[in-house]
Design an enzyme around this catalytic site. Structure first.
Site, mmCIF file in Angstrom:
data_model
loop_
_atom_site.group_PDB
_atom_site.id
_atom_site.type_symbol
_atom_site.label_atom_id
_atom_site.label_comp_id
_atom_site.label_asym_id
_atom_site.label_seq_id
_atom_site.Cartn_x
_atom_site.Cartn_y
_atom_site.Cartn_z
ATOM 1 N N GLY A 25 -11.106 -23.933 2.880
ATOM 2 C CA GLY A 25 -12.203 -23.919 3.854
ATOM 3 C C GLY A 25 -11.902 -24.745 5.084
ATOM 4 C CD GLU A 37 8.877 -12.640 27.240
ATOM 5 O OE1 GLU A 37 10.086 -12.476 27.000
ATOM 6 O OE2 GLU A 37 8.406 -13.701 27.701
#
Length: 390
Positions: free
Chosen positions: A347, A370
């Site tokens: 969590g 890219e």
């Protein structure tokens, strides 16, 4: 506990100068980058003053010739510097990579006169660059770009819009690919455009899921006039220059990806050593130990792959296939490792109190920029079996 604390990467560096360089980068990262990274990313703040420091420290021109203000460092060393910077903050590592990409065209294809006039300021004079290839309708199909440069006497007049431009709106210079002739790749030329050119403007930066501190924006060219002596290479050579630039740039993205992955692994290791459940550190549970082992192995493999490609480049040998492989593997590794780091923190990994969730959000973009990883697979396959539809 101390024996489980993450240690700095044990790097194989070719010279004592390179080892000193890595030490300098780690000092800057520890003192200037990491302490502000989470806060500035959350606020969407670009650390321009940090890039001024990097320029003064000689870190914005490392792979280029010292004659023009560069650092004379091989790519093998330059990429490991990028990895260290990206591990501290991807906005910084990727920013240095993009600046190097923007400088590449002039450094590799410019005339001696152009290099003497412009490169010292670009490499060590505090300037920041941007690379303009993609457009709103042409991303992966970059040869379909529509931005035009029309000859007018001794000048060129550039009109069009570029998209997804890192440093768009804040760059001091833009390396721009524009159409000067026929449709397709042979009709494209490259230009070096000043950031303060009349008619050049940027849209509001994109709102992104990660890398919020790095501005990404459309850049508009509304009749921007540049002299012919700012054309890089021959007319019609621009697309070849762009592809050559991207081969080197993909190695930069690979190194940045491994930097993010390493940072995520370090965070997971530190947490697993400290967090206790069922009376012992969670690092003692085999399931988590195997996850950490896989993460570390993927990172080491990615680092070896990008360094092997860099050494080919440094030796003057073809490296395009290896660059595509490195970009594909390293960025996929970053996505897997950062996702696993969030899982290990449980969590807490899903909260902004820990950097794991930021690493996960940042890793995603590296699979896209890219050349998407689907494009990398196409490039690799062409090298293996030839072009499609023969």
């Amino acid at each position: 506990m101390p024996d489980r604390a993450p240690q700095p990467v044990d790097r194989q560096l070719p010279t004592e100068e390179a080892r000193d360089l890595i030490s300098l980068v780690r000092d800057i990262a520890q003192q200037e980058i990491t302490p502000k990274a989470a806060e500035e990313e959350d606020a969407g703040r670009f650390p321009r003053e940090l890039f001024t420091l990097l320029s003064r420290s000689g870190l914005l021109g490392l792979p280029y010739d010292s004659e023009y203000g560069g650092g004379d460092q091989p790519y093998e060393v330059y990429l490991q510097v990028l990895e260290e910077l990206a591990a501290a903050r991807l906005t910084v590592g990727l920013g240095v990579s993009v600046h190097s990409l923007a400088s590449y065209a002039l450094a590799a294809y410019g005339t001696k006169e152009q290099q003497v006039e412009h490169l010292p300021a670009m490499l060590g004079g505090g300037l920041l660059g941007a690379y303009c290839l993609s457009e709103p309708h042409s991303g992966s199909d970059a040869a379909a770009l529509r931005t035009k440069a029309v000859r007018d006497g001794d000048d060129w007049v550039i009109t069009g819009t570029k998209a997804w431009i890192t440093h768009g709106g804040i760059a001091d210079f833009y390396t721009v690919m524009a159409r000067t002739g026929e449709e397709g790749p042979r009709g494209i030329s490259a230009f070096l455009v000043p950031g303060d050119a009349e008619g050049l403007s940027a849209a509001v930066p994109e709102k992104k899921m990660g890398m919020k501190g790095s501005p990404t924006a459309q850049v508009h060219f509304d009749g921007v006039r540049v002299p012919d002596d700012r054309r890089i290479g021959e007319e019609g050579q621009g697309f070849a220059i762009a592809l050559s630039s991207l081969d080197s740039g993909r190695l930069g993205i690979s190194a940045c990806a491994i930097g993010v992955a390493q940072a995520a692994l370090d965070e997971a290791l530190a947490y697993a050593a400290e967090r206790r459940q069922f009376g012992k550190p969670i690092a003692d549970f085999q399931g988590l130990r195997f996850m950490l082992a896989d993460m570390a192995t993927q990172i080491e493999a990615g680092r070896a792959l990008y360094l092997a490609a860099a050494r080919l480049k440094d030796a003057g040998r073809p490296f395009a296939r290896q660059a595509a492989m490195a970009k594909l593997h390293c960025t996929d590794t970053a996505m897997r490792v950062t996702t696993d780091a969030v899982q290990i923190l449980g969590g807490y990994g899903y909260t902004a109190d820990f950097p794991a969730e930021r690493y996960m959000r940042e890793a995603k973009v590296l699979q896209i920029v890219e050349g998407t990883n689907q494009i990398q697979r196409m490039v690799i396959a062409r090298h293996l079996v030839g072009p499609e539809g023969r």
